[in-house]
Design an enzyme around this catalytic site. Structure first.
Site, mmCIF file in Angstrom:
data_model
loop_
_atom_site.group_PDB
_atom_site.id
_atom_site.type_symbol
_atom_site.label_atom_id
_atom_site.label_comp_id
_atom_site.label_asym_id
_atom_site.label_seq_id
_atom_site.Cartn_x
_atom_site.Cartn_y
_atom_site.Cartn_z
ATOM 1 N N GLY A 80 0.831 -1.208 0.000
ATOM 2 C CA GLY A 80 0.000 0.000 0.000
ATOM 3 C C GLY A 80 0.860 1.249 0.000
ATOM 4 O O GLY A 80 2.015 1.219 -0.447
ATOM 5 N N THR A 116 -4.391 -2.842 -1.204
ATOM 6 C CA THR A 116 -5.002 -2.285 0.008
ATOM 7 C C THR A 116 -6.531 -2.345 -0.074
ATOM 8 O O THR A 116 -7.118 -2.120 -1.131
ATOM 9 C CB THR A 116 -4.598 -0.815 0.290
ATOM 10 O OG1 THR A 116 -5.479 -0.285 1.285
ATOM 11 C CG2 THR A 116 -4.693 0.101 -0.915
ATOM 12 N N ASP A 138 -8.200 -0.190 1.302
ATOM 13 C CA ASP A 138 -8.625 1.210 1.383
ATOM 14 C C ASP A 138 -8.839 1.860 0.002
ATOM 15 O O ASP A 138 -9.459 2.916 -0.080
ATOM 16 C CB ASP A 138 -7.586 2.045 2.157
ATOM 17 C CG ASP A 138 -7.457 1.601 3.604
ATOM 18 O OD1 ASP A 138 -8.431 1.063 4.148
ATOM 19 O OD2 ASP A 138 -6.371 1.801 4.185
ATOM 20 N N GLY A 190 -10.743 2.387 7.511
ATOM 21 C CA GLY A 190 -10.325 3.533 6.710
ATOM 22 C C GLY A 190 -10.094 4.731 7.599
ATOM 23 O O GLY A 190 -11.036 5.418 7.970
ATOM 24 N N GLU A 231 -13.585 4.695 10.171
ATOM 25 C CA GLU A 231 -12.722 4.818 11.367
ATOM 26 C C GLU A 231 -12.205 6.247 11.535
ATOM 27 O O GLU A 231 -12.021 6.725 12.644
ATOM 28 C CB GLU A 231 -11.479 3.933 11.209
ATOM 29 C CG GLU A 231 -11.689 2.460 11.360
ATOM 30 C CD GLU A 231 -10.397 1.716 11.027
ATOM 31 O OE1 GLU A 231 -10.032 0.803 11.782
ATOM 32 O OE2 GLU A 231 -9.744 2.040 9.998
HETATM 33 O O1 F6P Z 1 -4.588 0.083 5.483
HETATM 34 C C1 F6P Z 1 -5.424 -0.995 5.681
HETATM 35 C C2 F6P Z 1 -6.087 -0.955 7.023
HETATM 36 O O2 F6P Z 1 -6.889 -2.101 7.148
HETATM 37 C C3 F6P Z 1 -6.897 0.298 7.341
HETATM 38 O O3 F6P Z 1 -8.161 0.339 6.729
HETATM 39 C C4 F6P Z 1 -6.963 0.226 8.837
HETATM 40 O O4 F6P Z 1 -7.235 1.490 9.387
HETATM 41 C C5 F6P Z 1 -5.588 -0.268 9.192
HETATM 42 O O5 F6P Z 1 -5.115 -0.993 8.064
HETATM 43 C C6 F6P Z 1 -5.517 -1.165 10.400
HETATM 44 O O6 F6P Z 1 -4.177 -1.460 10.637
HETATM 45 P P1 F6P Z 1 -3.650 -2.626 11.587
HETATM 46 O O7 F6P Z 1 -3.950 -3.935 10.926
HETATM 47 O O8 F6P Z 1 -2.198 -2.376 11.704
HETATM 48 O O9 F6P Z 1 -4.418 -2.504 12.874
#
Ligand code: F6P
Length: 358
Positions: free
Chosen positions: A110, A133, A135, A178, A230
């Site tokens: 990403g 990703t 996102d 997100g 988020e």
């Molecule tokens: O970038 C992908 C993502 O899933 C985002 O949508 C989310 O905010 C973040 O990663 C969560 O990250 P982690 O898996 O490190 O908690």
């Protein structure tokens, strides 16, 4: 032909399907191909943690979620900072690449991972990257693999909430992944028939959100559903500087996430019962949807073509439904955000979806 491969950053569906696409194409294009898989993303390249892959490793993985190589987050901003033993990570990655006599490094990642891919290209390595990703926020491509699979899961969560919300006559908030961009919330919210969608790109006004709920109640609707990203942010918070916002959150952080904070305010202002559902990492899990399987296979094949053509320093991409590529230097450091005045937002508003802005 010796190719190194790694998956970096948060995982998503179709990482395996994409590696399969690259590998199968390479095995067909070259008589003699060796693929080296680095464990846990850039970490494997930094610490020379790798394994020789066999062609059979890439069979039977089209539908398998996760990544067979493992992944980890190695923040770009720390790449130039030596590790705890004083190791220069960039020099170490270059050393591993050269020691293994790689002809190319394939990176599935990403935003942050694309920045590091660009850095390594600028440092003289042959790099080809692929847009991963859930996102869908990578600049330079209309679509990333993982996004549609995550939309399916988040939509399914909203669909399930719909039936129980209707039974109980409650307000439900589904918090969608997100932090910085709202593509996933926007698409899942529209696909799931959410009444209110709150995304980071359109700061919300709590009075407008409350008004939208009250209007529905007045019209006789027994329930309301909010899809909240988020990273959804209120107008007041959006007007603060980064430092002020950090300070405010540090001092007043009483809710686990934004959805709970919004939920408490809705109860306070409307007297309605509110429930919050957070599908969380389920959105990144499970098998890739058919769309992602096709997309990742096409992107993988194109990455192999770039390697054969020695067109390095590029990320494969989707533009107007065609597979193409963009220079990493153009991708690195840019986000593809939702345009608040874009046609999809206008159309959503036309059918009565509120974004909490006016
Ligand atoms: O970038 C992908 C993502 O899933 C985002 O949508 C989310 O905010 C973040 O990663 C969560 O990250 P982690 O898996 O490190 O908690």
């Amino acid at each position: 032909m010796r190719v190194g491969m790694l998956t970096s950053g948060g995982d998503c569906q179709a990482l395996n399907a994409t590696m399969r696409g690259v590998a199968k194409s390479l095995y067909k294009m070259f008589d003699n191909v060796e693929i080296i898989g680095f464990e846990d993303g850039y970490k494997g390249l930094i610490y020379a943690d790798y394994r020789m892959m066999k062609s059979s490793d890439f069979s039977g993985i089209l539908t398998r979620g996760g990544t067979l190589l493992g992944t980890s987050r190695q923040p770009f901003k720390l790449m130039r900072v030596p590790d705890e033993y004083g190791l220069d990570k960039v020099e170490s990655m270059k050393h591993t690449y050269r020691k293994l006599r790689l002809d190319c490094l394939v990176v599935l990642g990403g935003n942050g991972s694309q920045k590091t891919a660009n850095l390594l290209f600028e440092e003289g390595l042959n790099v080809v990257s692929l847009p991963k990703t859930i996102d869908n926020d990578l600049w330079g491509t209309d679509m990333t693999f993982g996004f549609q699979s995550a939309v399916n899961i988040a939509t399914n969560a909203i669909d399930c909430i719909h039936t129980t919300a209707a039974s109980h006559g409650r307000v439900f908030i589904v918090e969608v992944m997100g932090h910085k961009v709202g593509w996933l919330t926007l698409h899942a919210g529209m696909a799931g028939g959410a009444d209110i969608i709150l995304i980071p790109e359109i700061p919300y006004d709590m009075d407008v959100v409350v008004n939208a709920i009250n209007e529905r109640t007045k019209r006789g609707s027994r329930f309301s559903i909010l899809a909240v990203a988020e990273g959804a942010i209120s107008k007041e918070d959006a007007s603060l500087s980064k430092k002020e916002l950090k300070e405010k959150k540090k001092n007043g952080m009483v809710y686990p996430s934004v959805a709970y904070e919004i939920g408490a305010m809705i109860t306070e202002k409307t007297g309605q019962e509110v429930r919050v559902t957070v599908p969380g990492h389920t959105q990144r899990g499970g098998e890739p949807c058919p769309y992602d399987r096709v997309l990742s296979t096409r992107l993988g094949a194109e990455a192999a073509r770039l390697i054969k053509a020695k067109k390095f320093g590029h990320m494969v991409a989707v533009k107007n439904n065609e597979i193409t590529s963009v220079p990493l230097s153009e991708v690195a450091g840019k986000l593809k955000t939702v345009d608040p005045d874009g046609s999809i937002i206008k159309q959503a508003k036309m059918i009565g979806i509120s974004f909490g802005d006016k």
